[in-house]
Design an enzyme around this catalytic site. Sequence first.
Site, PDB file in Angstrom:
ATOM      1  N   ASN A   9     -20.567  58.775  61.095  1.00 19.27           N
ATOM      2  CA  ASN A   9     -20.261  59.827  60.131  1.00 19.27           C
ATOM      3  C   ASN A   9     -21.592  60.411  59.658  1.00 19.27           C
ATOM      4  O   ASN A   9     -22.295  59.793  58.857  1.00 19.27           O
ATOM      5  CB  ASN A   9     -19.477  59.216  58.958  1.00 19.27           C
ATOM      6  CG  ASN A   9     -19.211  60.217  57.847  1.00 19.27           C
ATOM      7  OD1 ASN A   9     -19.487  61.412  57.995  1.00 19.27           O
ATOM      8  ND2 ASN A   9     -18.685  59.736  56.725  1.00 19.27           N
ATOM      9  N   LYS A  11     -22.092  62.797  57.778  1.00 17.12           N
ATOM     10  CA  LYS A  11     -21.990  63.374  56.427  1.00 17.12           C
ATOM     11  C   LYS A  11     -22.670  64.751  56.398  1.00 17.12           C
ATOM     12  O   LYS A  11     -22.681  65.441  57.408  1.00 17.12           O
ATOM     13  CB  LYS A  11     -22.565  62.400  55.388  1.00 17.12           C
ATOM     14  CG  LYS A  11     -21.900  61.013  55.504  1.00 17.12           C
ATOM     15  CD  LYS A  11     -22.178  60.104  54.346  1.00 17.12           C
ATOM     16  CE  LYS A  11     -21.478  58.765  54.577  1.00 17.12           C
ATOM     17  NZ  LYS A  11     -21.651  57.830  53.485  1.00 17.12           N
ATOM     18  N   HIS A  95     -12.166  59.638  52.930  1.00 15.13           N
ATOM     19  CA  HIS A  95     -13.458  58.993  52.671  1.00 15.13           C
ATOM     20  C   HIS A  95     -13.661  58.887  51.162  1.00 15.13           C
ATOM     21  O   HIS A  95     -13.271  59.785  50.412  1.00 15.13           O
ATOM     22  CB  HIS A  95     -14.588  59.797  53.320  1.00 15.13           C
ATOM     23  CG  HIS A  95     -15.873  59.023  53.337  1.00 15.13           C
ATOM     24  ND1 HIS A  95     -16.668  58.910  52.223  1.00 15.13           N
ATOM     25  CD2 HIS A  95     -16.469  58.294  54.310  1.00 15.13           C
ATOM     26  CE1 HIS A  95     -17.712  58.143  52.527  1.00 15.13           C
ATOM     27  NE2 HIS A  95     -17.615  57.756  53.783  1.00 15.13           N
ATOM     28  N   GLU A  97     -16.126  59.382  49.371  1.00 16.19           N
ATOM     29  CA  GLU A  97     -16.846  60.504  48.770  1.00 16.19           C
ATOM     30  C   GLU A  97     -15.896  61.662  48.463  1.00 16.19           C
ATOM     31  O   GLU A  97     -16.054  62.360  47.460  1.00 16.19           O
ATOM     32  CB  GLU A  97     -18.001  60.933  49.705  1.00 16.19           C
ATOM     33  CG  GLU A  97     -19.130  59.912  49.639  1.00 16.19           C
ATOM     34  CD  GLU A  97     -19.921  59.739  50.919  1.00 16.19           C
ATOM     35  OE1 GLU A  97     -19.857  60.605  51.805  1.00 16.19           O
ATOM     36  OE2 GLU A  97     -20.608  58.697  51.031  1.00 16.19           O
ATOM     37  N   GLU A 167     -13.939  50.600  53.722  1.00 16.30           N
ATOM     38  CA  GLU A 167     -15.289  50.930  53.247  1.00 16.30           C
ATOM     39  C   GLU A 167     -15.376  50.638  51.742  1.00 16.30           C
ATOM     40  O   GLU A 167     -15.006  51.492  50.919  1.00 16.30           O
ATOM     41  CB  GLU A 167     -15.598  52.413  53.481  1.00 16.30           C
ATOM     42  CG  GLU A 167     -15.619  52.820  54.939  1.00 16.30           C
ATOM     43  CD  GLU A 167     -16.521  54.031  55.171  1.00 16.30           C
ATOM     44  OE1 GLU A 167     -17.333  53.971  56.087  1.00 16.30           O
ATOM     45  OE2 GLU A 167     -16.420  55.018  54.415  1.00 16.30           O
ATOM     46  N   GLY A 173     -24.058  53.371  51.537  1.00 12.57           N
ATOM     47  CA  GLY A 173     -25.362  53.969  51.267  1.00 12.57           C
ATOM     48  C   GLY A 173     -26.220  53.170  50.308  1.00 12.57           C
ATOM     49  O   GLY A 173     -27.219  53.669  49.790  1.00 12.57           O
ATOM     50  N   SER A 212     -23.148  50.350  54.814  1.00 10.49           N
ATOM     51  CA  SER A 212     -24.461  49.754  55.098  1.00 10.49           C
ATOM     52  C   SER A 212     -24.469  48.915  56.380  1.00 10.49           C
ATOM     53  O   SER A 212     -25.138  47.883  56.435  1.00 10.49           O
ATOM     54  CB  SER A 212     -24.952  48.945  53.892  1.00 10.49           C
ATOM     55  OG  SER A 212     -25.154  49.813  52.788  1.00 10.49           O
TER      56      SER A 212
HETATM   57  P1  13P Z   1     -23.591  54.022  55.138  1.00  9.05           P
HETATM   58  O1  13P Z   1     -23.507  53.410  56.528  1.00  9.05           O
HETATM   59  O2  13P Z   1     -24.710  55.003  55.006  1.00  9.05           O
HETATM   60  O3  13P Z   1     -23.546  52.974  54.085  1.00  9.05           O
HETATM   61  O4  13P Z   1     -22.258  54.913  54.961  1.00  9.05           O
HETATM   62  C1  13P Z   1     -21.035  54.374  55.294  1.00  9.05           C
HETATM   63  C2  13P Z   1     -20.024  55.456  55.290  1.00  9.05           C
HETATM   64  O5  13P Z   1     -19.683  55.992  54.250  1.00  9.05           O
HETATM   65  C3  13P Z   1     -19.460  55.882  56.579  1.00  9.05           C
HETATM   66  O6  13P Z   1     -18.382  56.718  56.396  1.00  9.05           O
END
Ligand code: 13P
Length: 252
Positions: A9, A11, A95, A97, A167, A173, A212
């Site tokens: 992803n 982002k 997601h 976010e 997740e 992150g 992560s």
């Molecule tokens: P990270 O791998 O940067 O922690 O992000 C995970 C994520 O949100 C994948 O959709």
Amino acid sequence: MRRPIVAGNWKMHGSRAENARLVEELLAQAPAAPAADCVVCPPLVYLQEVGRQLRGSIYILGAQDVCADTQGAFTGEVSAAMLKDIGCEYVIVGHSERRLLYRESDQLVARKFSAAHSKGLVPILCVGEQLADREAGRTNEIVARQLDVVLELCGAGTLERGVIAYEPVWAIGTGRNATPDQAQEVHAFIRGRIAARDAKIAAATRILYGGSVKAGNAAELFNRPDVDGGLIGGASLKADEFLTILAAARPG
Ligand code: 13P
């Protein structure tokens, strides 16, 4: 036996030039016969171009979001049919976010899952608790609620062509991944919840871990029996790291 998935992803990162460099490295270092499906989810505006660059390779194109409605006066939105039309096969829905920053409800996420599925895309449904939920012992309750809304609206049968990504929000992150035991525990809970409706579907559903995941921790996470690969954020922007993660995924 479930074939794992490693999905990147991206982002809201990249530019045409940066993407071209990343794609070039991904293509140059691609394994000939990966043991997992490998999905790449660039930002919407770059989907077509990256899709063209990846065509004929091991990489499968995915989007990061989709509209719950099919067509019409929905300014700024993009439908599942449009994503399919430009060559997407997967799409991330729900997601954290989007749930947290853009206030997407469980119901809206379920409608997105349904819209994607009905147009032939494979939806990747993200679920996961926030830190306060985990500390209050509410992880299963949160994940069950997010999952149940989709199962109610769409039916467990849709998971025949659907993927779940666990997740935990506190792991995204932050550099602080869930331990393999923590991931396994929630993945087993999710599989059990699906099994209560349809055991055969549950046994076949791929459940990814995200939060992560790095080259250094992927193997121990993916080795757990109910962890069928990963949804990768930051580490998917570095070809060598992403491909090390891909190599860590083996059918269990
Ligand atoms: P990270 O791998 O940067 O922690 O992000 C995970 C994520 O949100 C994948 O959709």
